[in-house]
Structures are given as C-alpha cells and as structure tokens.
Design a protein around this motif. Structure first.
Motif, short mmCIF file in Angstrom:
data_model
loop_
_atom_site.label_atom_id
_atom_site.label_comp_id
_atom_site.label_asym_id
_atom_site.label_seq_id
_atom_site.Cartn_x
_atom_site.Cartn_y
_atom_site.Cartn_z
N LEU B 59 -15.34 5.47 19.98
CA LEU B 59 -15.24 5.20 21.41
C LEU B 59 -15.90 6.34 22.18
N PRO B 60 -17.12 6.11 22.71
CA PRO B 60 -17.72 7.14 23.54
C PRO B 60 -17.02 7.11 24.90
N VAL B 61 -16.20 8.12 25.17
CA VAL B 61 -15.37 8.08 26.37
C VAL B 61 -16.26 8.12 27.61
N GLY B 62 -15.99 7.24 28.56
CA GLY B 62 -16.78 7.19 29.78
C GLY B 62 -18.12 6.51 29.59
N PRO B 65 -23.48 8.53 26.04
CA PRO B 65 -23.92 8.60 24.65
C PRO B 65 -23.46 9.90 24.01
N ALA B 66 -23.47 9.88 22.67
CA ALA B 66 -22.80 10.93 21.89
C ALA B 66 -23.11 12.35 22.37
N ASN B 188 -20.79 17.24 19.19
CA ASN B 188 -20.42 16.00 18.50
C ASN B 188 -20.46 16.25 17.00
N MET B 189 -19.31 16.01 16.33
CA MET B 189 -19.22 16.41 14.92
C MET B 189 -20.30 15.75 14.06
N GLY B 503 -24.02 7.92 16.77
CA GLY B 503 -24.85 6.85 17.30
C GLY B 503 -26.30 7.04 16.88
N ASP B 504 -27.19 6.25 17.44
CA ASP B 504 -28.60 6.28 17.03
C ASP B 504 -29.42 7.09 17.99
N LEU B 505 -29.07 8.40 18.10
CA LEU B 505 -29.80 9.22 19.07
C LEU B 505 -31.14 9.66 18.54
N ARG B 506 -31.15 9.98 17.23
CA ARG B 506 -32.38 10.55 16.70
C ARG B 506 -33.43 9.50 16.46
#
Lengths: 115, 506
Positions: B59-62, B65-66, B188-189, B503-506
């Motif tokens: 759950l990404p709060v708010g 993104p991560a 973000n862990m 998530g798929d940031l990279r």
C-alpha cells in the motif's frame, strides 16, 4: 564544512557517552540529549550540505534546479527532533519520579531489583 | 490497491483514540480494550488469509510512488507477526481486566496498550526504514508508560534502565537510517535492497559498517548478548499483564527487524554473518544460566526470554549457508520459533501471575502446594513450560528440532551443543518452578485470600486459549510449518520482494 561537522558529531557523541557513564541521573538526561543532537547533526550532514539552493521548482520548469539541497534528510531530522523532544520530556519526568521514589539520583544505588 | 496492510496500524490507533476519549469511563475503556485487540487479531487473520499463498500486499500511502512516499507492505512473515500481536494483545487485554489494578487503569493502561500495539504492528507492516524507526518510537513510548505506570520502587529503577538503553538503541537506529539514506538515496526497503547489493560490490566496508549499526540497534531491542542485562532488570517489575505482553512482543520486534533487515534488505556477507552465530550461542547459554540461578518467577522467565532469543538469532545466522535447503530450513525455523515463543512466553508470564494470586508471592521460596489446591493450573503451567523446554509433542519441540537440524546440516557443532545444553537447562529451570510452586507442600497455612470466581476466570481463560494454541501447534504442526516455509521463501528472494515493494521504478 562537512569535515568540521563530522568532528562536531564525534565530539557530541563522545560527550554524551561520557555523561551517560556518570552516576548522576541529571547528567544522564544531558547525555541523552547530547546524543540525540549528535544523531540529528549526523543525519543532516550525511545528507550532503548544499548552500542557497532550496529544492523549489521554478514556475516554468518541471524539476528543481540541479544541485539542489536534498529535502529528505531535513524532513527526517525534523521528525527526529519532535520524537526526541517527546522522549526527553518523558525522561525528565521519569527521572523526577525516580528521584522522588528512590530518594537518590545515584545510578549505582538502583540495583535493589537486581539481586 | 487495498487498505488491508494499513489495518494493523489503524485499528489499534483508533482504539487508543477512543480510549483516550473515554478517559473517565473505565468500563468503556475495558470494552474497547478487548474489542480493539480483537480487531487487531482479525486484521492479522485477514492479512494471513491474503498473503499465505506467497503474495506481498503493498500500500503506497497517499498514492505516492515508492521513492517519494512511504509504503506499507505485508508479506507472509508480517501477517504471522501481526496475527500473533493481535492474539497476545487480546489475551493480555482480557487478563488485565482482573490483573491490573484500578489506579493503573485510571491512568491509561488501556490506551497506552493500544498505542504500543500500534507501534508493534506498524513495525511489522512498514516497508520504509525511517518509518520503522518511527514505529519503534511509538512502541517505545507506549511501553515506557506501561512499564512505569503505578510508580512502585522496583518499577522506577527498572524503567530507568529500560528507557536509557532503548533511547541509546533508538539513537543508533536513527543514525543507521540516516547514513543508509546518504548511501542509497532512498529509504524504501525494496529499493534499498537493490541498491545496497550494487554498492556492496564497490564498497563492502561501507555496507558492513551500516550493517553493524543496524545489528547493534536491533540487538539492543532484542536483548541479544552483550545487550541483555536491561531485560530482567525491567521486565520483572510491572504488573504481570504488562510483563507478559512485553515478553511476548517487544523483544520479538527486535528479532523481526533483524530477520527483515539481514535477509531481504542487506546483501548476504558470508563471513561477517558468523558473528550472529557467536552472539546467538552466547546469548542462549548466558540467559539460561541466569534463569537457573534465580528464585523469582518473573526473573526466571525474563532470563529465559534472553536464552530463547539466542535460538531465533542462531536460526537467522544459519541462513548464510551456501546450501539452499539449509537456508530455507533455518529461516522457516526462525519464523516457527518466533511464533511458538511468543505464545508460550506470554502464557508463562500469565500463569506466573495466577501463581502469585493464589499464593501471594512471586518468590518460589514462599509458594507451594498448588498441585493440590489448583490442579487445573498445574496442567495449564505444564503445557507452556514443557513446550518452552522443547519436550515433544509440544510446539517448542518442532521449533528446536528445526533450528538444531539446520545447525547439524551446516556443521555448526558448537552451536548445536549450546542449543541442546540450553534446552536441558531450560527443562531444569521449569522443573524448579514445578517443584517449588506446585509440588512441595504450602509453606505455611496460607493467610492469602483466594481471588473471586470472576477474577480467576478472566485470568485463566486467556491462559487456557494460549495453551490450546501450543498443543494444537504441537500435535498438528503442518499448517504452521507450511506458512513458515512460505515466509522463508519470501525472505530468500530479495529481488522478488524488492520488486513487489518498490514497484516498477527502475
């Protein structure tokens, strides 16, 4: 500048630990306060020191200008200051109660419950 | 996106807020106490139902993104831990109806219990290093108040040590989180995990130093050697309901943080991990020796917490083995051990409280005769006591078996020897409580008034339920073994976990 602050962090930690190792509870409070300041300064310094370049996006741009100050360590330190303040306030009250209940502020005479 | 990962935090926080609102009405606070902890248990069950298959709920709060926001993430391990926190919270909330005195309740026992549980559950579901620090502090503040509540002499001395040691641990944790951000530029862990694996290639010493900072701060929370001595000095002082929930949950938050950090977040550094095995071995033996030499029930049980922490950390330490079979066995063993231990240890403290109610003392020299006067309590004591010592077919047997098997397969003979010796000494120490409190005749015609029926029922019901859980895990371990195995699989797959969490940031 970072080097100077690093030395200051070390001095604060050292002084804090020294105070913690004394027998008086009042010094213990000051020791904890110094250590919490040392940690805040450490977090602030390791985040990188940037002068006069706030992370604000100019009206016509999409991202803040290059080399801007990282806001996250500052947010972390702010949170940590608030938490540290709360904990320190609690510790002060606790020490007051401890001194009142046990009649001493000497940590060496608090071994009653350790057999 | 479901709100489910936030429930373990939202439920106790709202229960705390409601209890504060009902400050003057103790009956309402008690009702919220039971309902709120029950709600946490339900949240744990719901989480486990969703994650038992191996899914990671994020759950990404708010909606951030991560990298920019704080994410909550629940995998199987988190779900197990939340479920157990709820179960212990409920047991203690019911027990406290009878055990915690009126002045303590009037000064906020229930609201602070909820706050502490919110901190505990928050630590289990967060996927952000700094957020974990914040939840640790929430938990600490709640526990500080619970520990000092009542203000008796012993409590004050114990609280002083507890507060000081934990503040130092927190300072180290915050330093570690700050430096971690400086090194990886993220908290973000999942992202930390990916980046640390890259950085460890170029700067192994930097990663090692960071790992040492985290290890020290979590070891202080967990009571791992050489940071053990605050634990018996403080856990043995507050009312039993408080000791019990501390014993079950707080040190285990430290162990959970170790487990989380040194499996999925930090890259495995084989040689340097061996220090965990060494510390674990010393912790096991040292704790049990302390227990054998004491005669106060709460002291004995507190020293056993230390000893048992050793087993859990040993299992974590064994997970560096190059053999994937052993790694899985060791980590599943660690999860199984934590689950078993939380239930058993809380229960033993609760039984200790009943012993004091019936005999008037925690001091074994002044107790006695309970096997005759309260045979039902004798049974309820023997179940968790024998389980703690690892007697088959109770839950502790399977837990110890897994850790020792992993140790044997990895060829860590010294560690196995320490584990077996500590197990035997645990049995001796449990037999001592049995002999002194139950078997030997009552020391003098006890002038102590027997508590009323309602009181005894409120104190015994949670004990009976927890004992039933112990027996069920013992006789029917497969479901927990499966879930623990699933949790171990997730812990052994940092890349998959990181992808789910970041998530798929990279």
């Amino acid at each position: 500048m970072a080097g100077l602050l690093a030395i200051l962090v070390g001095v604060l930690f050292g002084a804090g630990v020294y105070l913690l190792l004394r027998r008086s509870l009042i010094r213990l409070i000051f020791g904890l306060a110094l250590i919490s300041h040392a940690v805040n300064l450490l977090v602030f310094t390791t985040g990188g020191l940037v002068r006069g370049n706030p992370p604000l996006v100019p009206p016509e741009a999409q991202v803040p200008p290059a080399g801007h100050a990282d806001p996250i360590p500052q947010a972390l330190v702010l949170t940590a200051i608030v938490i540290g303040f709360g904990l320190l306030a609690f510790t002060c009250v606790l020490v007051k109660q401890v001194v009142k209940t046990l009649g001493t502020d000497d940590t060496d005479s608090m071994r009653a419950n350790e057999e | 996106m479901s709100l489910l990962p936030a429930l373990p935090v939202l439920v106790p926080l709202s229960a705390a807020a409601l209890s504060f609102a009902a400050w003057k009405r103790l009956a309402v606070q008690q009702a919220i106490g039971v309902a709120g902890t029950g709600g946490l248990l339900a949240a744990g069950v719901a989480l486990l139902a969703k994650t038992a298959g191996g899914a990671v709920l994020v759950l990404p709060v708010g909606g951030w993104p991560a990298r920019f926001g704080i994410a909550l993430a629940a995998d199987t391990l988190s779900a197990i831990m939340v479920l157990l926190a709820g179960l212990m919270g409920l047991a203690v909330a019911v027990y406290a109806l009878a055990d915690v005195d009126r002045p303590r309740k009037a000064f906020g026992f229930y609201p602070f219990l909820h706050l502490m549980l919110a901190g505990v559950a928050g630590s289990f579901v967060t996927a952000d290093m700094f957020n974990m620090y914040v939840w640790f502090e929430v938990m600490l503040l709640g526990s500080f108040v619970l520990l000092a509540l009542g203000g008796e002499r012993d409590q004050m001395a114990g609280a002083m040590k507890y507060v000081t040691l934990n503040l130092i641990g927190s300072a180290l944790f915050l330093s570690a989180a700050g430096v971690l951000y400086a090194v990886t530029k993220t908290l973000n862990m999942g992202e930390v995990s990916t980046r640390l694996a890259l950085i460890a290639g170029h700067h192994p010493h930097l990663v090692l130093a960071l790992g040492a900072l985290f290890l020290t701060s979590f070891a202080i929370k967990a009571g791992l050697f050489p940071f053990t001595f605050w634990l018996p000095a403080s856990y043995a002082t507050p009312p039993v309901a408080v000791s019990a929930v501390f014993a079950g949950l707080l040190t285990k938050v430290g162990v959970y943080a170790l487990l989380r950090t040194f499996t999925v977040v930090f890259p495995v550094m084989e040689r340097n991990f061996r220090i965990l095995l060494l510390l674990a071995g010393i912790t096991m033996v040292l704790g049990v020796l302390g227990a054998v030499s004491r005669f106060e029930i709460r002291k004995i049980l507190s020293f056993h917490i230390i000893s048992q922490i050793g087993y859990m950390v040993a299992a974590l330490g064994l997970s560096i083995s190059p053999d994937p079979e052993i790694r899985r066995l060791a980590l599943a063993g660690a999860v199984f051990y934590i689950a078993h231990h939380i239930v058993v240890k809380t229960n033993l403290f609760l039984v200790g409280g009943v012993i004091r109610r019936l005999t008037g003392s925690f001091d074994l020299k002044r107790t006695g005769g309970l096997a005759k006067s309260a045979p039902w309590l004798a049974v309820l004591f023997l179940i968790p006591a024998l389980s703690l010592a690892g007697v088959p077919p109770l839950s502790g047997f399977w837990a110890k078996l897994m850790v020792i098997r992993a140790g044997l397969s990895a060829g860590e003979w010294l560690l196995v020897a320490a584990a077996i010796a500590a197990g035997l000494l645990t049995l001796i120490s449990m037999v001592k409580i049995w002999n002194e409190a139950f078997w030997k005749p009552a020391p003098s015609p006890a002038p102590h008034p027997r508590p009323g029926r309602g009181t005894l029922l409120a104190m015994t019901a949670p004990i009976a339920v927890l004992a039933l859980v112990t027996v069920l895990i013992g006789l029917w371990p497969q479901p927990l073994l499966d879930v623990a195995g699933r949790a171990a699989d997730q812990l052994l797959d940092p890349a998959g976990w990181a992808k789910a969490v970041a998530g798929d940031l990279r």
